[in-house]
Write an enzyme that holds these catalytic residues in place. Sequence first.
Site, PDB file in Angstrom:
ATOM      1  CG  ASP A  53     -74.117   4.823  27.631  1.00 28.62           C
ATOM      2  OD1 ASP A  53     -73.628   3.861  28.638  1.00 28.62           O
ATOM      3  OD2 ASP A  53     -74.157   5.530  28.078  1.00 28.62           O
ATOM      4  CE  LYS A  59     -77.218  14.294  26.887  1.00 29.35           C
ATOM      5  NZ  LYS A  59     -76.618  13.326  26.130  1.00 29.35           N
TER       6      LYS A  59
END
Length: 954
Positions: free
Chosen positions: A177, A84
């Site tokens: 989230d 990432k």
Amino acid sequence: MKCPKCQADNSDTSRFCSNCATQLTRGGQPSPELTKTLESPVHALTKGSLVAGKYRIIDEIGRGGMGVVYDAEDTTLDRRVAVKILPEIFTADPERLARFEREAKILASLNHPNIATIYGLEEADGKRFLIMEMVEGETLAERISRGPLPLREALDVCFQVAEGVQAAHEKGIIHRDLKPANIKLTLEGKVKVLDFGLAKAFHEGRADSDLSKSPTITEKMTVPGVILGTAAYMSPEQAKGRPVDKRTDIWALGCMLFESLAGKRPFLGDTVTETIAAILRGEPDWDSLPADTPKNVRAVLRQCLQKDAKDRLHDIADVRLEIDALTTYPSEQTPAARRFSPLLIIASGAILLLSGTLLDRLLMKYSKHTPDLPAVKSIVRVEPGLWLDGWRRDSEAQRPARTAMAISNDGSFIVYSAIEENLGAQAKSRLYVRRMDESVAKSLAGTEGGIHPFLSPDDQWVGFWADSQMKKIPINGDRPATAICSARGIYGASWHDSYIVFANGSAAGLLKVSTDGGEPELLTNPDPKREETSHRLPSWLPNGQAVLFTIMRHGWDMQPWIALLQLDTREWRVLLQNGADARYVPSGHLVFLRQGTLMAVRFDLNKLKIVGQPYPVVENVVQALNGMNTGYNSGAGQFSVSPKGSLIYAAGGVLPPLENSLVWVDTKGSEQPAVAFTFPFFAPRLSPDGRRIAYGTSGKEWQIWVYDLDSGTNSRLTAEGRASYPVWTRDGKRIVFEWHKSLASNLFWQVVDGSSPMERLTTSAATENPASWSPNSEKLALVESGSDTGYDISVLETGSGRVSAFLHSNYAECYPEFSPDGRWIAYSSNESKRYEVYVRPFPGPGGKWQVSGSGGMQPVWSKNGERLFYKWEDQVWMVDFRTDSGFSITNRRILFARSGYSWGTPIRSYDISHDGLRFLMVKSEQRKAAPVTEMILVQNWLEELKRLVPTGKK
């Protein structure tokens, strides 16, 4: 702040009007920072490109507000990872960088099967990136796109999500989230929660008014009126910009359960603004749920989707328990939900009151029922002069390495293995039976050498291991022991009906054999692709359809895994990490050991799955964990539980970490500290300039460290796997070492300043250990092991990478050392039935010359090449020699004799200073742990367990 549309008053931090849901930020337009962020390009990595010199990009798999995620290959460790990378536009923003680093720390602190694991945080080429677990499978969003989930599947997915989020909440972390796109469904049926990049600790409850700090950025959010984030899953308080806590995750979980069942989101809108308006003012489209959705499932959804957080379920654990109850009774109403007429309730109440009074009196008078008794502890001492024994006892503590006790089903007796230590090397263990109504134990004749007792289900037989055989004997000893099968080494055994499942050897799988004897049947083979080296410590489940067992990822694994094998499919899956020696008990729990603490967790025997989180129930239980000795490091615990409720265990925990001293010893044996602290030092080597010390650590972690003698700084060079035996290159720029994650190891090297990752030098199937460099650093002498001949000496050519044999024979050859001029190799061999030091010309041909006179190991040359030193037992010897015509000894003498210094095999465990006047040695510090001479019996323990870890059963 007044709403420009309806003029309603709102707080200054509100993003949307609480009355009409109109966006309040900058007249409905995104902020300049947001616009810049959304319009800035994200520089994609091309397929096949290499990140940080070792992560090869396979494909892009997703992107969000905190980075772009790629599927990649770790070329060093040969595994798939997720990389990432933070977009370049954020690299100049200290706050965003801090948040990115916070994600790494958060993920690193979360060790749970339902949360994706982080491997590391790195920086290269001006980029910051996370290396994370690559989770195969589809997202929940992709699954829902194919249609609604069946009820049980939806409940199971959300139950696992709740378990993972609960683990995060318990560490003070909220996700903020949660959404289907952040939930991965693996091929094995495991659910993984992804992307804690927006998580906030509970104490950071203030919501961010800046839209650029809202949840996930997506490439589609480039129109005015958008907010950053997947609006459909935001709680009302989050959408309003108000403080949020863990209840915001409960809202999101409710949204996901609703969508999983209905196939569409509970709050819909054509735009983000309309979606937010539905969240703030509207109700879910309850009619979109399947018509047969049970009322209790709808009730849980309503509890999760209350707009006021005060009215919502307050803890994710409550949600998890509710979902768990739904999986048991998905289509039924709870008794409290049934409706009766008021008259019937009153009449029934009067009848129940009267009958209850009468029944209570009758029970008091005639019932033999007794209330739950409190747990009662007592000490059961081993017979005088005996210690509990379990084979290959730790040499420093004399503690058993295999389970040494078993308690009968009714708790009326125990059987244990013990040894008479006063007999020294002649001592042999045997089995003893101690009945609770008797004051002394009786030995079982015919069990000499026996360890690891385990009982048959009817308590009439005891199985054990002795003389490389699995045996059994009647518990009353009225018949001799009989052999069941051959077994070279015992690593756990369990008896169910007419079969025994056991582990045979330290690097093998599980086997099953009939109790009448015969050839064992192989059940499992450890899978190296899943980082498995050994399967051990099996325990049958009551139904005989599955077996609990422990997975060791390497011989020194201090944090093994607990797995479950289903016998019908021969497939297994991991249940728990950092745990060993699990057993099922009738209270509905699994009990297991985690670093010397007995843990308990609820277990659904029908579904064969863990329910909830493990809790500690008994501390300081003896467990065989010791990263130094792989024979001792079995993971076995000294405890046994009776189905009727009693617990027997030995106190003592895990051996304390081994702490050594690094010392200088002069040629007369005088000693002084080399560093001012103790540490698990192992095999130190001085740098070519003599200013730094490279050394390995032993015990819980085997890693390479570098100590700077000038500055006193101690820095770690390696971070994972097992690394040991560091050897400096001649220029002092690199360190070569052996590294592996399984029993076989290869050679790697790494730049000392850490400017680049470690590189692989060899790929042999044999275990390799580095020993000594030639003067020009073109060749490296190494020791190979794993073949029938034991240790062999080979040479690596660094230019070509070719490894060639130097000395391979039927004897063990080890400790190779190049002379400073590169013309000779000194080494040790046991060809004379005892290790001696020899010298051979390099590269040959030529004969050999014996250097030592009455035993010798670990030779090392003086830096000027004029002397040769070696060790034998507690002695250090020095040899003068001549090489004008071959190799001849001119003087051999002992320098000093001093005990307490650690050994290394097959590479030397010490070094010598440049002037040849001091030896750098590891001084062993003895660990203080007494042998086990008593056990603790806890009667009525299962009642105590149910109180500590409730199951909801009566």
